[in-house]
Design an enzyme around this catalytic site. Structure first.
Site, PDB file in Angstrom:
ATOM      1  N   ASP A  27       4.611   0.679  11.998  1.00  0.00           N
ATOM      2  CA  ASP A  27       3.374  -0.007  11.672  1.00  0.00           C
ATOM      3  C   ASP A  27       3.210  -1.539  12.161  1.00  0.00           C
ATOM      4  O   ASP A  27       2.112  -1.939  11.986  1.00  0.00           O
ATOM      5  CB  ASP A  27       3.358   0.103  10.100  1.00  0.00           C
ATOM      6  CG  ASP A  27       3.088   1.275   9.623  1.00  0.00           C
ATOM      7  OD1 ASP A  27       2.735   2.313  10.609  1.00  0.00           O
ATOM      8  OD2 ASP A  27       3.128   1.832   8.281  1.00  0.00           O
ATOM      9  N   LYS A  75       0.764  -1.172  -0.167  1.00  0.00           N
ATOM     10  CA  LYS A  75      -0.023   0.001  -0.023  1.00  0.00           C
ATOM     11  C   LYS A  75       0.932   1.246  -0.141  1.00  0.00           C
ATOM     12  O   LYS A  75       0.493   2.335  -0.604  1.00  0.00           O
ATOM     13  CB  LYS A  75      -0.817  -0.050   1.144  1.00  0.00           C
ATOM     14  CG  LYS A  75      -1.611   1.259   1.430  1.00  0.00           C
ATOM     15  CD  LYS A  75      -2.429   1.124   2.947  1.00  0.00           C
ATOM     16  CE  LYS A  75      -1.810   1.611   3.934  1.00  0.00           C
ATOM     17  NZ  LYS A  75      -1.562   3.131   4.385  1.00  0.00           N
ATOM     18  N   ASN A  76       2.052   1.267   0.896  1.00  0.00           N
ATOM     19  CA  ASN A  76       2.611   2.369   1.029  1.00  0.00           C
ATOM     20  C   ASN A  76       3.489   2.641  -0.169  1.00  0.00           C
ATOM     21  O   ASN A  76       4.169   3.673   0.011  1.00  0.00           O
ATOM     22  CB  ASN A  76       3.445   2.458   2.462  1.00  0.00           C
ATOM     23  CG  ASN A  76       2.489   2.638   3.671  1.00  0.00           C
ATOM     24  OD1 ASN A  76       1.144   3.053   3.348  1.00  0.00           O
ATOM     25  ND2 ASN A  76       3.092   2.426   4.798  1.00  0.00           N
ATOM     26  N   ASP A 123      -5.118  12.379  13.007  1.00  0.00           N
ATOM     27  CA  ASP A 123      -5.668  11.073  12.883  1.00  0.00           C
ATOM     28  C   ASP A 123      -5.319  10.311  13.965  1.00  0.00           C
ATOM     29  O   ASP A 123      -4.694  10.824  15.008  1.00  0.00           O
ATOM     30  CB  ASP A 123      -5.208  10.461  11.573  1.00  0.00           C
ATOM     31  CG  ASP A 123      -3.889  10.216  11.680  1.00  0.00           C
ATOM     32  OD1 ASP A 123      -2.978  10.430  12.503  1.00  0.00           O
ATOM     33  OD2 ASP A 123      -3.099   9.818  10.325  1.00  0.00           O
TER      34      ASP A 123
HETATM   35  C1  UD1 Z   1       4.552   6.759   6.445  1.00  0.00           C
HETATM   36  C2  UD1 Z   1       3.610   5.714   6.564  1.00  0.00           C
HETATM   37  C3  UD1 Z   1       2.932   5.155   7.908  1.00  0.00           C
HETATM   38  C4  UD1 Z   1       4.188   4.842   8.554  1.00  0.00           C
HETATM   39  C5  UD1 Z   1       5.113   6.080   8.685  1.00  0.00           C
HETATM   40  C6  UD1 Z   1       6.512   5.775   9.382  1.00  0.00           C
HETATM   41  C7  UD1 Z   1       2.461   5.771   4.102  1.00  0.00           C
HETATM   42  C8  UD1 Z   1       1.055   6.333   3.386  1.00  0.00           C
HETATM   43  N1  UD1 Z   1       2.349   5.811   5.592  1.00  0.00           N
HETATM   44  O1  UD1 Z   1       3.553   7.956   6.987  1.00  0.00           O
HETATM   45  O2  UD1 Z   1       2.133   4.179   7.554  1.00  0.00           O
HETATM   46  O3  UD1 Z   1       3.797   4.719   9.781  1.00  0.00           O
HETATM   47  O4  UD1 Z   1       5.419   6.348   7.215  1.00  0.00           O
HETATM   48  O5  UD1 Z   1       7.195   4.693   8.902  1.00  0.00           O
HETATM   49  O6  UD1 Z   1       3.359   5.517   3.603  1.00  0.00           O
HETATM   50  N2  UD1 Z   1       7.168  14.412  10.702  1.00  0.00           N
HETATM   51  C9  UD1 Z   1       7.017  15.937  11.002  1.00  0.00           C
HETATM   52  N3  UD1 Z   1       7.072  16.921  10.238  1.00  0.00           N
HETATM   53  C10 UD1 Z   1       6.855  16.419   8.938  1.00  0.00           C
HETATM   54  C11 UD1 Z   1       6.705  15.135   8.482  1.00  0.00           C
HETATM   55  C12 UD1 Z   1       6.654  13.843   9.531  1.00  0.00           C
HETATM   56  O7  UD1 Z   1       7.357  16.260  12.325  1.00  0.00           O
HETATM   57  O8  UD1 Z   1       6.947  17.284   8.060  1.00  0.00           O
HETATM   58  C13 UD1 Z   1       7.058  13.484  12.073  1.00  0.00           C
HETATM   59  C14 UD1 Z   1       5.672  12.831  12.136  1.00  0.00           C
HETATM   60  O9  UD1 Z   1       4.739  13.426  12.784  1.00  0.00           O
HETATM   61  C15 UD1 Z   1       6.259  11.529  12.606  1.00  0.00           C
HETATM   62  C16 UD1 Z   1       7.504  11.092  12.078  1.00  0.00           C
HETATM   63  O10 UD1 Z   1       7.804  12.538  11.457  1.00  0.00           O
HETATM   64  O11 UD1 Z   1       6.302  11.676  13.956  1.00  0.00           O
HETATM   65  C17 UD1 Z   1       7.527  10.027  10.827  1.00  0.00           C
HETATM   66  O12 UD1 Z   1       6.557  10.412   9.984  1.00  0.00           O
HETATM   67  P1  UD1 Z   1       6.574  10.281   8.495  1.00  0.00           P
HETATM   68  O13 UD1 Z   1       7.741   9.211   8.274  1.00  0.00           O
HETATM   69  O14 UD1 Z   1       6.656  11.426   7.642  1.00  0.00           O
HETATM   70  O15 UD1 Z   1       5.417   9.451   8.205  1.00  0.00           O
HETATM   71  P2  UD1 Z   1       4.236   9.429   7.156  1.00  0.00           P
HETATM   72  O16 UD1 Z   1       5.017   9.518   5.823  1.00  0.00           O
HETATM   73  O17 UD1 Z   1       3.256  10.226   7.297  1.00  0.00           O
END
Ligand code: UD1
Length: 425
Positions: free
Chosen positions: A311, A29-30, A123
């Site tokens: 995850d 999915k991701n 979320d």
């Molecule tokens: C993706 C995955 C999700 C998985 C996560 C971490 C998808 C659709 N989702 O989510 O299933 O759990 O990676 O492996 O691929 N953060 C910030 N600022 C930002 C971006 C992120 O502070 O601009 C923080 C987030 O709040 C979190 C951490 O960084 O604490 C990791 O987030 P991130 O790796 O970006 O996760 P997603 O890409 O949203």
């Protein structure tokens, strides 16, 4: 069922095991969601294979269609026709439904020099900011304004630069990677996320004619190119889905072959499950695993890849609930990912969770109960926990599970689990 389901699907699970049989995991999915977004970079017809038939893929398809594309899925083949003229906008209703929609920002800015994307809300993972996405894109020359709940980005021409991420964010790495592909000059993303899904996205971009090096490592270098072309691609398999069957096996005992799984993408998980007493070996097309009647507890800590994926965590917490001993689970990626803990406690689990930590004391057996799926993976965790629970477990809000699993119920049943989908009333 009445008050439980309120029209939503419910999964009924009964104590099961030992399991035995073979299942096949679907595409990740991701990975596919980001690859679909990347198709926005250039007009033409794209063919993606090993695409899971799940709600999130339909929603990303809907988002592309609102912008002007056409998508058709037949079996596991998804065809995307990307036109010349598009509306570079991700509306509120779709972003609110699926936060991953934010990854259209990079490709839209690259192709059209403008993008309008609804600001994603929070979320069940807690507050999820996008500051790193925006800061990196600003460093590449984009100006952002925010009004009426939308972020609007504009740029004359994206410029390659060096971007150092504060944290190896998966989404920020992907947005910057896609933005960089046709930028002027070279972009270096440092402290990049190293997840296999990022390497898969880079493989797709390279198949489109991009020049991306180092994806899957902490430093990704992108030499901007003037032209791209549509591509065909086979999506990697879903390591979280594979983990779900491994954990189901760990909870119910038995042995299973998981075709399509990529043990090379799951090394830390395999190591942890082996420490707990499971036997896991690679096969020609996936892996084989066996679990004794009861596993041993271990301590677990989530980290960006190649660490243990966040995850996997709800699944692993579920697994620890019946293991012998005490396991301490530490969350290092997201703040608030322990909501399902209360549901497991309702099933007789002994868990104390506070802040980033959970202490799980293994009990001999769980006790079936009505529970509610808070999100995709936590929902799946409650389903597999039901395999080790006396009596019947009814997991409501099971539509969350469909967002990420093509056929969780069918696959568990194929392994001999007593599980079925019950229509909500
Ligand atoms: C993706 C995955 C999700 C998985 C996560 C971490 C998808 C659709 N989702 O989510 O299933 O759990 O990676 O492996 O691929 N953060 C910030 N600022 C930002 C971006 C992120 O502070 O601009 C923080 C987030 O709040 C979190 C951490 O960084 O604490 C990791 O987030 P991130 O790796 O970006 O996760 P997603 O890409 O949203």
């Amino acid at each position: 069922m009445d008050s439980l389901s309120d029209g939503e699907p419910v999964i009924r699970v009964q104590q099961s095991g030992p399991l035995n049989g073979t299942v096949r995991v679907a595409g990740a999915k991701n990975s596919v969601l980001k690859i679909m977004a990347a198709s926005l970079l250039w007009p033409g017809r794209y063919t993606l294979r090993n695409v899971p038939r799940i709600a999130d893929v339909r929603w990303m398809g809907e988002l592309l269609e609102r912008m002007g594309a056409t998508t058709t899925q037949e079996g596991d083949v998804l065809t995307i026709d990307v036109p010349e003229e598009m509306t570079p906008e991700a509306p509120y209703d779709l972003v609110e439904r699926m936060r991953a929609s934010i990854v259209v920002l990079g490709p839209l800015l690259a192709r059209f020099g403008e993008a309008r994307v609804s600001v994603p809300g929070g979320d069940d993972f807690g507050h999820r900011p996008i500051d790193m996405h925006l800061r990196g894109l600003e460093e590449m020359g984009v100006s952002f304004t925010t009004s009426h709940g939308y972020i609007e980005g504009r740029v004359e021409r994206l410029l390659g630069t060096k971007v150092l991420l504060e944290f190896p964010s998966v989404g920020a790495t992907e947005n910057l990677l896609m933005a960089a592909v046709t930028a002027k000059g070279t972009t270096v993303i440092d402290n990049a996320a190293r997840e296999p899904e990022i390497a898969d996205l880079a493989d797709f971009l390279n198949a489109m004619g991009a020049e991306v090096q180092g994806a899957g490592t902490s430093t990704i270098t992108v030499h901007g190119v003037e032209r791209l072309h549509p591509a065909e691609h086979t999506v990697i398999s879903d390591r979280i889905e594979a983990a779900t069957y491994l954990v189901g096996l760990g909870l119910a005992g038995g042995e299973a072959t998981i075709d399509g799984a990529r043990p090379d993408h799951m090394e830390m998980l395999v190591e942890k499950l082996t420490d707990m007493g499971m036997r896991i070996t690679a096969t020609a097309d996936g892996l084989w695993a066996a679990a004794p009647a009861r596993l041993r507890s271990v301590d677990l800590s989530t980290l960006p890849y190649p660490g243990l994926a966040t995850d996997y965590k709800p699944l692993l917490v579920a697994l620890l609930t019946t293991a012998d001993g005490v396991g301490i689970v530490t969350e290092n990626v997201f703040a608030g990912r322990f909501r399902y803990v209360d549901e497991l406690v309702r099933m007789g689990a002994d868990i104390r969770a506070e802040g980033h930590h959970a202490v799980v004391r293994g009990v001999e057996v769980l006790s079936g109960a009505p529970v509610r799926a808070p999100d995709i993976r936590a929902g799946a965790a409650l389903v597999v926990a039901g395999l080790a629970a006396e009596g019947e477990t009814l997991v409501s809000a099971a539509h969350h599970v469909d967002r990420g699993y093509q056929d969780l119920v069918g696959n568990l049943a194929r392994l001999g689990a007593r599980v079925e989908l019950v229509a909500g009333t």
